[in-house]
Design a protein around this motif. Sequence first.
Motif, PDB file in Angstrom:
ATOM      1  N   ARG A  28      82.581 -22.014 -33.780  1.00  0.00           N
ATOM      2  CA  ARG A  28      83.537 -21.555 -34.782  1.00  0.00           C
ATOM      3  C   ARG A  28      83.336 -20.071 -35.090  1.00  0.00           C
ATOM      4  O   ARG A  28      84.296 -19.309 -35.191  1.00  0.00           O
ATOM      5  CB  ARG A  28      83.395 -22.380 -36.057  1.00  0.00           C
ATOM      6  N   GLU A  29      82.067 -19.649 -35.243  1.00  0.00           N
ATOM      7  CA  GLU A  29      81.774 -18.240 -35.534  1.00  0.00           C
ATOM      8  C   GLU A  29      82.216 -17.348 -34.384  1.00  0.00           C
ATOM      9  O   GLU A  29      82.776 -16.278 -34.597  1.00  0.00           O
ATOM     10  CB  GLU A  29      80.270 -18.056 -35.768  1.00  0.00           C
ATOM     11  N   ARG A  30      81.962 -17.787 -33.172  1.00  0.00           N
ATOM     12  CA  ARG A  30      82.321 -16.993 -32.002  1.00  0.00           C
ATOM     13  C   ARG A  30      83.842 -16.858 -31.894  1.00  0.00           C
ATOM     14  O   ARG A  30      84.363 -15.797 -31.581  1.00  0.00           O
ATOM     15  CB  ARG A  30      81.759 -17.662 -30.748  1.00  0.00           C
ATOM     16  N   ASN A  31      84.563 -17.951 -32.150  1.00  0.00           N
ATOM     17  CA  ASN A  31      86.019 -17.935 -32.019  1.00  0.00           C
ATOM     18  C   ASN A  31      86.722 -17.326 -33.225  1.00  0.00           C
ATOM     19  O   ASN A  31      87.884 -16.943 -33.130  1.00  0.00           O
ATOM     20  CB  ASN A  31      86.537 -19.345 -31.771  1.00  0.00           C
ATOM     21  N   ALA A  32      86.043 -17.221 -34.364  1.00  0.00           N
ATOM     22  CA  ALA A  32      86.673 -16.679 -35.570  1.00  0.00           C
ATOM     23  C   ALA A  32      87.045 -15.215 -35.397  1.00  0.00           C
ATOM     24  O   ALA A  32      88.031 -14.747 -35.966  1.00  0.00           O
ATOM     25  CB  ALA A  32      85.739 -16.841 -36.762  1.00  0.00           C
ATOM     26  N   ASN A  33      86.294 -14.470 -34.615  1.00  0.00           N
ATOM     27  CA  ASN A  33      86.546 -13.040 -34.445  1.00  0.00           C
ATOM     28  C   ASN A  33      87.449 -12.726 -33.255  1.00  0.00           C
ATOM     29  O   ASN A  33      87.807 -11.575 -33.058  1.00  0.00           O
ATOM     30  CB  ASN A  33      85.214 -12.296 -34.297  1.00  0.00           C
ATOM     31  N   ARG A  34      87.781 -13.712 -32.485  1.00  0.00           N
ATOM     32  CA  ARG A  34      88.664 -13.482 -31.337  1.00  0.00           C
ATOM     33  C   ARG A  34      90.062 -13.124 -31.815  1.00  0.00           C
ATOM     34  O   ARG A  34      90.529 -13.619 -32.828  1.00  0.00           O
ATOM     35  CB  ARG A  34      88.737 -14.730 -30.466  1.00  0.00           C
ATOM     36  N   PRO A  35      90.750 -12.282 -31.083  1.00  0.00           N
ATOM     37  CA  PRO A  35      92.123 -11.945 -31.477  1.00  0.00           C
ATOM     38  C   PRO A  35      93.054 -13.140 -31.298  1.00  0.00           C
ATOM     39  O   PRO A  35      92.919 -13.908 -30.347  1.00  0.00           O
ATOM     40  CB  PRO A  35      92.500 -10.797 -30.536  1.00  0.00           C
ATOM     41  N   SER A  36      93.995 -13.272 -32.209  1.00  0.00           N
ATOM     42  CA  SER A  36      94.979 -14.352 -32.124  1.00  0.00           C
ATOM     43  C   SER A  36      96.027 -14.004 -31.069  1.00  0.00           C
ATOM     44  O   SER A  36      96.039 -12.903 -30.526  1.00  0.00           O
ATOM     45  CB  SER A  36      95.646 -14.546 -33.486  1.00  0.00           C
ATOM     46  N   GLU A  37      96.924 -14.943 -30.801  1.00  0.00           N
ATOM     47  CA  GLU A  37      98.007 -14.696 -29.843  1.00  0.00           C
ATOM     48  C   GLU A  37      98.882 -13.522 -30.298  1.00  0.00           C
ATOM     49  O   GLU A  37      99.275 -12.684 -29.495  1.00  0.00           O
ATOM     50  CB  GLU A  37      98.866 -15.960 -29.675  1.00  0.00           C
ATOM     51  N   GLU A  38      99.166 -13.481 -31.585  1.00  0.00           N
ATOM     52  CA  GLU A  38      99.970 -12.396 -32.139  1.00  0.00           C
ATOM     53  C   GLU A  38      99.261 -11.052 -31.949  1.00  0.00           C
ATOM     54  O   GLU A  38      99.882 -10.055 -31.572  1.00  0.00           O
ATOM     55  CB  GLU A  38     100.231 -12.640 -33.626  1.00  0.00           C
ATOM     56  N   GLU A  39      97.963 -11.035 -32.203  1.00  0.00           N
ATOM     57  CA  GLU A  39      97.193  -9.796 -32.049  1.00  0.00           C
ATOM     58  C   GLU A  39      97.113  -9.368 -30.584  1.00  0.00           C
ATOM     59  O   GLU A  39      97.178  -8.179 -30.281  1.00  0.00           O
ATOM     60  CB  GLU A  39      95.800  -9.974 -32.644  1.00  0.00           C
ATOM     61  N   LEU A  40      97.014 -10.330 -29.684  1.00  0.00           N
ATOM     62  CA  LEU A  40      97.013  -9.987 -28.254  1.00  0.00           C
ATOM     63  C   LEU A  40      98.356  -9.399 -27.839  1.00  0.00           C
ATOM     64  O   LEU A  40      98.409  -8.483 -27.016  1.00  0.00           O
ATOM     65  CB  LEU A  40      96.669 -11.210 -27.410  1.00  0.00           C
ATOM     66  N   ILE A 117      88.720  -4.393 -25.674  1.00  0.00           N
ATOM     67  CA  ILE A 117      89.182  -4.763 -27.006  1.00  0.00           C
ATOM     68  C   ILE A 117      87.957  -5.042 -27.865  1.00  0.00           C
ATOM     69  O   ILE A 117      87.105  -5.844 -27.486  1.00  0.00           O
ATOM     70  CB  ILE A 117      90.061  -6.024 -26.973  1.00  0.00           C
ATOM     71  N   TYR A 118      87.881  -4.353 -28.993  1.00  0.00           N
ATOM     72  CA  TYR A 118      86.837  -4.607 -29.983  1.00  0.00           C
ATOM     73  C   TYR A 118      87.537  -5.176 -31.208  1.00  0.00           C
ATOM     74  O   TYR A 118      88.289  -4.476 -31.870  1.00  0.00           O
ATOM     75  CB  TYR A 118      86.084  -3.322 -30.332  1.00  0.00           C
ATOM     76  N   CYS A 119      87.287  -6.444 -31.478  1.00  0.00           N
ATOM     77  CA  CYS A 119      88.019  -7.145 -32.544  1.00  0.00           C
ATOM     78  C   CYS A 119      87.031  -7.795 -33.495  1.00  0.00           C
ATOM     79  O   CYS A 119      86.472  -8.854 -33.192  1.00  0.00           O
ATOM     80  CB  CYS A 119      88.930  -8.194 -31.917  1.00  0.00           C
ATOM     81  N   ARG A 120      86.799  -7.173 -34.640  1.00  0.00           N
ATOM     82  CA  ARG A 120      85.944  -7.737 -35.686  1.00  0.00           C
ATOM     83  C   ARG A 120      84.592  -8.211 -35.143  1.00  0.00           C
ATOM     84  O   ARG A 120      84.129  -9.292 -35.442  1.00  0.00           O
ATOM     85  CB  ARG A 120      86.668  -8.884 -36.393  1.00  0.00           C
ATOM     86  N   GLY A 121      83.979  -7.381 -34.309  1.00  0.00           N
ATOM     87  CA  GLY A 121      82.672  -7.709 -33.756  1.00  0.00           C
ATOM     88  C   GLY A 121      82.746  -8.404 -32.408  1.00  0.00           C
ATOM     89  O   GLY A 121      81.768  -8.458 -31.674  1.00  0.00           O
ATOM     90  N   TYR A 122      83.889  -8.953 -32.069  1.00  0.00           N
ATOM     91  CA  TYR A 122      84.094  -9.603 -30.776  1.00  0.00           C
ATOM     92  C   TYR A 122      84.504  -8.534 -29.770  1.00  0.00           C
ATOM     93  O   TYR A 122      85.265  -7.631 -30.087  1.00  0.00           O
ATOM     94  CB  TYR A 122      85.181 -10.667 -30.900  1.00  0.00           C
ATOM     95  N   GLN A 123      83.993  -8.625 -28.552  1.00  0.00           N
ATOM     96  CA  GLN A 123      84.299  -7.637 -27.528  1.00  0.00           C
ATOM     97  C   GLN A 123      84.786  -8.361 -26.288  1.00  0.00           C
ATOM     98  O   GLN A 123      84.217  -9.369 -25.873  1.00  0.00           O
ATOM     99  CB  GLN A 123      83.037  -6.838 -27.211  1.00  0.00           C
ATOM    100  N   ASP A 124      85.864  -7.845 -25.690  1.00  0.00           N
ATOM    101  CA  ASP A 124      86.412  -8.474 -24.496  1.00  0.00           C
ATOM    102  C   ASP A 124      87.078  -7.421 -23.627  1.00  0.00           C
ATOM    103  O   ASP A 124      87.348  -6.308 -24.074  1.00  0.00           O
ATOM    104  CB  ASP A 124      87.425  -9.549 -24.886  1.00  0.00           C
ATOM    105  N   LYS A 125      87.339  -7.792 -22.403  1.00  0.00           N
ATOM    106  CA  LYS A 125      88.038  -6.918 -21.467  1.00  0.00           C
ATOM    107  C   LYS A 125      89.429  -7.498 -21.251  1.00  0.00           C
ATOM    108  O   LYS A 125      89.583  -8.697 -21.048  1.00  0.00           O
ATOM    109  CB  LYS A 125      87.261  -6.865 -20.149  1.00  0.00           C
TER     110      LYS A 125
END
Length: 164
Positions: A28-40, A117-125
């Motif tokens: 839950r913590e890991r997924n809470a910071n992921r960007p939503s579909e709208e944000e993507l 993408i840096y989203c509330r502590g979450y990082q992705d390519k």
Amino acid sequence: MSKLDGNERWKTKMLLAEHQEQYDNRRRERNANRPSEEELRMVQDYVILPHMLTMVDNGIEELKQSGKFMNRIFLAGALRLRESIERDRRRLKKELDHRNIKVVADEQVDLILYHRIYCRGYQDKFGMVREVMRSRIRVKMTEYMREIELLLRNGKGPGNPSAS
């Protein structure tokens, strides 16, 4: 057939409730910071808008260099298009900042353009294939063209004294 087949002890998993709860909390913590579909979708538009600005700027330069009579009308439409794209780019940047999302250009490999993408502590390519970018640009340009067409039909185009 395995030695364990038929042995009833191996049919169920043994997991303590507290371990399951810890596992669920971590997910839950890991997924809470992921960007939503709208944000993507916002990130995708944020990546595309600068390319659209470049295309419009190139068209504006061509129109300025040409001395044909009708090009003045096309130039006015292109300038309005540029204003709309720039306005949306600024609004999108402000909204992404508000949501604590940062997008940084990364690299281009073959026909894929990558961004970090840096989203509330979450990082992705995040990668976009050029064909997807082209189709998204076509869709967005069509939306902007409809907006300009409606403004012209309603008499709110450039040069109209009643335009607001």
